[in-house]
Design a protein around this motif. Sequence first.
Motif, PDB file in Angstrom:
ATOM      1  N   ILE A  19     -31.082 -23.479  -8.668  1.00  0.00           N
ATOM      2  CA  ILE A  19     -31.116 -22.689  -7.434  1.00  0.00           C
ATOM      3  C   ILE A  19     -30.121 -23.255  -6.428  1.00  0.00           C
ATOM      4  O   ILE A  19     -29.378 -22.520  -5.775  1.00  0.00           O
ATOM      5  N   ASN A  20     -30.099 -24.582  -6.322  1.00  0.00           N
ATOM      6  CA  ASN A  20     -29.187 -25.230  -5.371  1.00  0.00           C
ATOM      7  C   ASN A  20     -27.736 -24.892  -5.670  1.00  0.00           C
ATOM      8  O   ASN A  20     -26.936 -24.666  -4.751  1.00  0.00           O
ATOM      9  N   SER A  21     -27.367 -24.828  -6.935  1.00  0.00           N
ATOM     10  CA  SER A  21     -25.975 -24.541  -7.296  1.00  0.00           C
ATOM     11  C   SER A  21     -25.542 -23.164  -6.802  1.00  0.00           C
ATOM     12  O   SER A  21     -24.351 -22.935  -6.562  1.00  0.00           O
ATOM     13  N   THR A  22     -26.521 -22.262  -6.618  1.00  0.00           N
ATOM     14  CA  THR A  22     -26.205 -20.906  -6.170  1.00  0.00           C
ATOM     15  C   THR A  22     -26.190 -20.769  -4.658  1.00  0.00           C
ATOM     16  O   THR A  22     -25.374 -20.038  -4.098  1.00  0.00           O
ATOM     17  N   ILE A  23     -27.082 -21.508  -3.990  1.00  0.00           N
ATOM     18  CA  ILE A  23     -27.259 -21.296  -2.543  1.00  0.00           C
ATOM     19  C   ILE A  23     -26.576 -22.332  -1.658  1.00  0.00           C
ATOM     20  O   ILE A  23     -26.434 -22.125  -0.454  1.00  0.00           O
ATOM     21  N   LYS A  24     -26.137 -23.453  -2.214  1.00  0.00           N
ATOM     22  CA  LYS A  24     -25.680 -24.570  -1.386  1.00  0.00           C
ATOM     23  C   LYS A  24     -24.458 -24.248  -0.536  1.00  0.00           C
ATOM     24  O   LYS A  24     -24.290 -24.782   0.556  1.00  0.00           O
ATOM     25  N   ASP A  25     -23.582 -23.370  -1.038  1.00  0.00           N
ATOM     26  CA  ASP A  25     -22.338 -23.073  -0.317  1.00  0.00           C
ATOM     27  C   ASP A  25     -22.419 -21.796   0.521  1.00  0.00           C
ATOM     28  O   ASP A  25     -21.426 -21.392   1.137  1.00  0.00           O
ATOM     29  N   LEU A  26     -23.587 -21.172   0.542  1.00  0.00           N
ATOM     30  CA  LEU A  26     -23.751 -19.955   1.328  1.00  0.00           C
ATOM     31  C   LEU A  26     -23.729 -20.277   2.817  1.00  0.00           C
ATOM     32  O   LEU A  26     -24.346 -21.248   3.259  1.00  0.00           O
ATOM     33  N   LYS A  27     -23.028 -19.472   3.586  1.00  0.00           N
ATOM     34  CA  LYS A  27     -23.052 -19.621   5.036  1.00  0.00           C
ATOM     35  C   LYS A  27     -24.345 -19.025   5.582  1.00  0.00           C
ATOM     36  O   LYS A  27     -25.006 -18.221   4.927  1.00  0.00           O
ATOM     37  N   ASP A  28     -24.706 -19.447   6.799  1.00  0.00           N
ATOM     38  CA  ASP A  28     -25.936 -18.947   7.412  1.00  0.00           C
ATOM     39  C   ASP A  28     -25.987 -17.424   7.410  1.00  0.00           C
ATOM     40  O   ASP A  28     -27.016 -16.817   7.076  1.00  0.00           O
ATOM     41  N   GLN A  29     -24.867 -16.799   7.784  1.00  0.00           N
ATOM     42  CA  GLN A  29     -24.842 -15.341   7.869  1.00  0.00           C
ATOM     43  C   GLN A  29     -24.987 -14.684   6.501  1.00  0.00           C
ATOM     44  O   GLN A  29     -25.517 -13.575   6.402  1.00  0.00           O
ATOM     45  N   ASP A  30     -24.536 -15.366   5.438  1.00  0.00           N
ATOM     46  CA  ASP A  30     -24.722 -14.833   4.091  1.00  0.00           C
ATOM     47  C   ASP A  30     -26.204 -14.738   3.758  1.00  0.00           C
ATOM     48  O   ASP A  30     -26.674 -13.749   3.186  1.00  0.00           O
ATOM     49  N   ILE A  31     -26.951 -15.775   4.120  1.00  0.00           N
ATOM     50  CA  ILE A  31     -28.382 -15.799   3.823  1.00  0.00           C
ATOM     51  C   ILE A  31     -29.137 -14.801   4.689  1.00  0.00           C
ATOM     52  O   ILE A  31     -30.041 -14.100   4.227  1.00  0.00           O
ATOM     53  N   LEU A  32     -28.723 -14.687   5.935  1.00  0.00           N
ATOM     54  CA  LEU A  32     -29.432 -13.806   6.865  1.00  0.00           C
ATOM     55  C   LEU A  32     -29.145 -12.331   6.626  1.00  0.00           C
ATOM     56  O   LEU A  32     -30.002 -11.483   6.897  1.00  0.00           O
ATOM     57  N   HIS A  33     -27.958 -12.011   6.105  1.00  0.00           N
ATOM     58  CA  HIS A  33     -27.560 -10.601   6.065  1.00  0.00           C
ATOM     59  C   HIS A  33     -27.152 -10.077   4.695  1.00  0.00           C
ATOM     60  O   HIS A  33     -26.795  -8.903   4.588  1.00  0.00           O
ATOM     61  N   SER A  34     -27.189 -10.894   3.660  1.00  0.00           N
ATOM     62  CA  SER A  34     -26.813 -10.420   2.331  1.00  0.00           C
ATOM     63  C   SER A  34     -27.706  -9.254   1.890  1.00  0.00           C
ATOM     64  O   SER A  34     -28.914  -9.261   2.111  1.00  0.00           O
ATOM     65  N   THR A  35     -27.093  -8.249   1.251  1.00  0.00           N
ATOM     66  CA  THR A  35     -27.851  -7.094   0.762  1.00  0.00           C
ATOM     67  C   THR A  35     -28.312  -7.286  -0.680  1.00  0.00           C
ATOM     68  O   THR A  35     -29.001  -6.432  -1.237  1.00  0.00           O
ATOM     69  N   SER A  36     -27.968  -8.400  -1.274  1.00  0.00           N
ATOM     70  CA  SER A  36     -28.356  -8.671  -2.662  1.00  0.00           C
ATOM     71  C   SER A  36     -29.826  -9.061  -2.750  1.00  0.00           C
ATOM     72  O   SER A  36     -30.357  -9.733  -1.861  1.00  0.00           O
ATOM     73  N   ASN A  37     -30.466  -8.671  -3.828  1.00  0.00           N
ATOM     74  CA  ASN A  37     -31.885  -8.988  -4.020  1.00  0.00           C
ATOM     75  C   ASN A  37     -32.103 -10.386  -4.586  1.00  0.00           C
ATOM     76  O   ASN A  37     -33.233 -10.882  -4.566  1.00  0.00           O
ATOM     77  N   HIS A  38     -31.038 -11.014  -5.092  1.00  0.00           N
ATOM     78  CA  HIS A  38     -31.251 -12.284  -5.787  1.00  0.00           C
ATOM     79  C   HIS A  38     -31.697 -13.397  -4.845  1.00  0.00           C
ATOM     80  O   HIS A  38     -32.412 -14.309  -5.254  1.00  0.00           O
ATOM     81  N   LEU A  39     -31.323 -13.335  -3.573  1.00  0.00           N
ATOM     82  CA  LEU A  39     -31.759 -14.369  -2.634  1.00  0.00           C
ATOM     83  C   LEU A  39     -33.272 -14.313  -2.449  1.00  0.00           C
ATOM     84  O   LEU A  39     -33.934 -15.349  -2.362  1.00  0.00           O
ATOM     85  N   GLY A  40     -33.823 -13.117  -2.384  1.00  0.00           N
ATOM     86  CA  GLY A  40     -35.272 -12.973  -2.280  1.00  0.00           C
ATOM     87  C   GLY A  40     -35.967 -13.518  -3.513  1.00  0.00           C
ATOM     88  O   GLY A  40     -37.049 -14.131  -3.410  1.00  0.00           O
ATOM     89  N   THR A  41     -35.366 -13.332  -4.674  1.00  0.00           N
ATOM     90  CA  THR A  41     -35.933 -13.867  -5.913  1.00  0.00           C
ATOM     91  C   THR A  41     -36.002 -15.385  -5.861  1.00  0.00           C
ATOM     92  O   THR A  41     -37.017 -15.993  -6.231  1.00  0.00           O
ATOM     93  N   TYR A  42     -34.917 -16.008  -5.382  1.00  0.00           N
ATOM     94  CA  TYR A  42     -34.903 -17.474  -5.257  1.00  0.00           C
ATOM     95  C   TYR A  42     -35.961 -17.943  -4.255  1.00  0.00           C
ATOM     96  O   TYR A  42     -36.656 -18.947  -4.483  1.00  0.00           O
ATOM     97  N   PHE A  43     -36.068 -17.234  -3.138  1.00  0.00           N
ATOM     98  CA  PHE A  43     -37.026 -17.621  -2.102  1.00  0.00           C
ATOM     99  C   PHE A  43     -38.450 -17.593  -2.639  1.00  0.00           C
ATOM    100  O   PHE A  43     -39.221 -18.546  -2.455  1.00  0.00           O
ATOM    101  N   HIS A  44     -38.809 -16.527  -3.323  1.00  0.00           N
ATOM    102  CA  HIS A  44     -40.169 -16.405  -3.844  1.00  0.00           C
ATOM    103  C   HIS A  44     -40.423 -17.386  -4.985  1.00  0.00           C
ATOM    104  O   HIS A  44     -41.545 -17.888  -5.146  1.00  0.00           O
TER     105      HIS A  44
END
Length: 275
Positions: A19-44
């Motif tokens: 999970i870290n390999s996917t999210i570590k380089d994301l900017k704050d705005q990427d996490i807050l506003h991305s339209t992709s569903n995969h971030l929600g999958t990681y969160f849950h």
Amino acid sequence: MSNITEQSIKIIIAELLNINSTIKDLKDQDILHSTSNHLGTYFHRLDYLAAMDIDDKLAEETICNPEYNSVLEAIVRFRNLYSLRLEIENAKAILASEDPWEVLKNFTHFPNYLQLAQTEYHGSELKPGDTVIFLGSGPLPLTLIALCHWHGLKGIGIERDPDRSELSRKVLEKLGISDQIEIINGDQLTLPLKTRSDLIMIAAQAEPKKEIFNHLAKVLPVGTKLSYRIYEKGLRRLLDTFSVFELPEQFEEYLRVRPEPPVNNTVVFVTKKVC
């Protein structure tokens, strides 16, 4: 007794690293506003892992290793930002709804907030008409809403982001409780307020912890009550910045209420003492 083995811990670590390999380089705005569903999958998925019954000692020995520090920091950052995203989305849904209270009650972990508010109400011996301050109230000040609407208190939220402050004001107006809760744009340096408070609550995501508490230790009058929430078990504790934070000596803990389902947080109550 935990049924999680050392081999299971290694599997968990492998998943955290993935999970870290996917999210570590994301900017704050990427996490807050991305339209992709995969971030929600990681969160849950992280929520699921955090809830596993892991022996505290085994978790610390295996995961609390300097080589994993950056991994845990990245995951904590991601979880905090995604939680903020969910609050913003729910706040906007409330504003768009003809039944805002129903939308609010459907928010993730809403029952937890009600029970935590009850714990803070009784733990601080509050009574209707008392005033509470919440530092880091966010775009959806659920704790203040629960305390003020269901326990008859008055609340002041302090939020440093002006957009989130404005969004929370609109939510309170939509819910019809603006007369009970005031939102101030500020941070720990805004305290103390001229308004007398019966409890100051520090949000779990309020940062930086050291600067916040050092400031409050200097400026708050003796006898001031504060509360904050921590995780004390397993992986949740490793993903909680409060768990490794030491309070300044000016604060003395007087009560610690450990969780009962559906709540996972321990609520810690402290008071400013004479030094």
